[in-house]
Motif scaffolding. Structure first.
Motif, mmCIF file in Angstrom:
data_model
loop_
_atom_site.group_PDB
_atom_site.id
_atom_site.type_symbol
_atom_site.label_atom_id
_atom_site.label_comp_id
_atom_site.label_asym_id
_atom_site.label_seq_id
_atom_site.Cartn_x
_atom_site.Cartn_y
_atom_site.Cartn_z
ATOM 1 N N VAL A 159 -9.892 -4.187 5.353
ATOM 2 C CA VAL A 159 -8.586 -3.737 5.855
ATOM 3 C C VAL A 159 -8.630 -2.276 6.289
ATOM 4 C CG1 VAL A 159 -6.182 -3.298 5.206
ATOM 5 C CG2 VAL A 159 -7.292 -5.431 4.513
ATOM 6 N N LEU A 160 -9.240 -1.420 5.460
ATOM 7 C CA LEU A 160 -9.253 0.014 5.749
ATOM 8 C C LEU A 160 -10.330 0.393 6.757
ATOM 9 C CD1 LEU A 160 -8.721 1.477 2.152
ATOM 10 C CD2 LEU A 160 -7.032 1.272 3.977
ATOM 11 N N MET B 13 -9.156 1.230 10.174
ATOM 12 C CA MET B 13 -8.349 2.453 10.187
ATOM 13 C C MET B 13 -9.213 3.688 10.386
ATOM 14 S SD MET B 13 -5.583 1.837 7.120
ATOM 15 C CE MET B 13 -4.520 0.389 7.076
ATOM 16 N N GLN C 32 -10.347 -4.522 0.694
ATOM 17 C CA GLN C 32 -9.895 -3.198 1.123
ATOM 18 C C GLN C 32 -10.863 -2.576 2.125
ATOM 19 O OE1 GLN C 32 -9.468 -1.423 -2.718
ATOM 20 N NE2 GLN C 32 -7.567 -2.520 -3.143
ATOM 21 N N LEU D 111 -0.617 5.639 4.153
ATOM 22 C CA LEU D 111 -1.394 4.694 4.961
ATOM 23 C C LEU D 111 -2.468 4.020 4.115
ATOM 24 C CD1 LEU D 111 -2.055 3.483 7.723
ATOM 25 C CD2 LEU D 111 -3.568 5.448 8.136
ATOM 26 N N LYS D 112 -3.180 4.791 3.320
ATOM 27 C CA LYS D 112 -4.212 4.225 2.452
ATOM 28 C C LYS D 112 -3.598 3.353 1.368
ATOM 29 C CE LYS D 112 -8.173 5.503 -0.441
ATOM 30 N NZ LYS D 112 -8.977 6.638 -0.988
ATOM 31 N N SER E 116 -0.799 1.690 1.520
ATOM 32 C CA SER E 116 -0.332 0.443 2.138
ATOM 33 C C SER E 116 -1.495 -0.496 2.426
ATOM 34 C CB SER E 116 0.419 0.749 3.439
ATOM 35 O OG SER E 116 1.544 1.559 3.187
ATOM 36 N N GLY E 117 -2.598 0.048 2.915
ATOM 37 C CA GLY E 117 -3.764 -0.786 3.208
ATOM 38 C C GLY E 117 -4.353 -1.411 1.960
ATOM 39 N N PRO F 43 -8.291 7.885 6.353
ATOM 40 C CA PRO F 43 -6.947 7.394 6.034
ATOM 41 C C PRO F 43 -6.569 7.769 4.607
ATOM 42 C CG PRO F 43 -8.540 5.593 6.093
ATOM 43 C CD PRO F 43 -9.239 6.804 6.611
ATOM 44 N N ALA G 105 -1.964 -4.095 0.672
ATOM 45 C CA ALA G 105 -2.039 -5.280 1.530
ATOM 46 C C ALA G 105 -3.273 -6.108 1.204
ATOM 47 C CB ALA G 105 -2.054 -4.858 2.998
ATOM 48 N N ALA G 106 -4.396 -5.454 0.940
ATOM 49 C CA ALA G 106 -5.627 -6.183 0.606
ATOM 50 C C ALA G 106 -5.460 -6.961 -0.688
ATOM 51 C CB ALA G 106 -6.790 -5.196 0.493
#
Length: 224
Positions: free
Chosen positions: A176-177, A180, A173, A191-192, A194-195, A187, A198-199
């Motif tokens: 990934v973040l 951003m 994370q 948005l946070k 989703s990030g 973030p 995704a991680a």
């Protein structure tokens, strides 16, 4: 005169396998540092608006940080095949530490997701993401233990890999973040969420691929 034989170099495969714990330890570096700083804040009593919730009830976050750090650092060496073969007793005994540590990290994380007040930049979607993947981690640990009690090694390996992938989510994370933050100062919201989701998905996909790839090279076994 006594001749001292030169030390034998490590087998090439064993040397190549060291990238596994090394990579996992590198991945967990940022979360461990963040956890240590959080405990230091709790010890000094310096709170701001976003961390006051931890000071009001510090026990869950202390359990979470200690459990997660133990689980991620010690667990990194469980995924080196040659090390498991050469140190089976260490693998079993460290597992007796890892499972309680992992459960402590996951269950305290679930508790915090539900009962701590949400910061201004978080939302309900992020809470549910944490609940889903935290539950996956708990299920992975429980099913992994159940599998090894049945002496089903392959199923045990798969569930433990899945649980560890979730436990290592904070490291991915950060990767990934991190970008951003360059675009959005803080973030948050969807948005946070989703990030972070995704991680966790990335970790689970990579773990699944690695453990199945490793098992494809091994003969079928049911006894550890």
């Amino acid at each position: 005169m006594t001749t001292i034989a030169p030390a034998r170099p490590a087998p090439p495969r064993r040397r190549r396998e060291w990238w596994i714990p090394a990579g996992l330890l590198a991945l967990t570096f940022v979360p461990v540092v963040a956890g240590v700083l959080r405990l230091a804040d709790l010890a000094t009593g310096e709170a701001d608006e976003t961390s006051q919730r931890f000071f009001d009830l510090p026990l869950p976050v202390v359990v979470h940080v200690l459990g997660a750090c133990t689980y991620c650092v010690l667990g990194a060496f469980q995924f080196m095949p040659s090390f498991r073969r050469r140190r089976p007793r260490w693998h079993r005994w460290s597992g007796r530490v890892l499972v309680p540590a992992g459960l402590a990290a996951a269950l305290s994380g679930l508790w915090m997701a539900v009962w701590y007040d949400l910061p201004a930049h978080d939302n309900a979607a992020l809470m549910w993401v944490r609940l889903v993947f935290g539950s996956v981690m708990v299920a992975g640990l429980v099913l992994g233990v159940a599998a090894i009690l049945r002496r089903d090694v392959r199923t045990h390996q798969r569930w433990m890999a899945r649980a560890y992938a979730v436990g290592q989510g904070a490291g991915t994370q950060a990767i990934v973040l991190g970008p951003m933050v360059l675009v959005v100062d803080q973030p948050g919201g969807d948005l946070k969420a989703s990030g972070m989701a995704a991680a966790w998905v990335i970790n689970l996909v990579v773990a699944e691929w690695l453990v199945r790839r490793s098992q494809a090279r091994q003969p079928s076994r049911r006894v550890w």
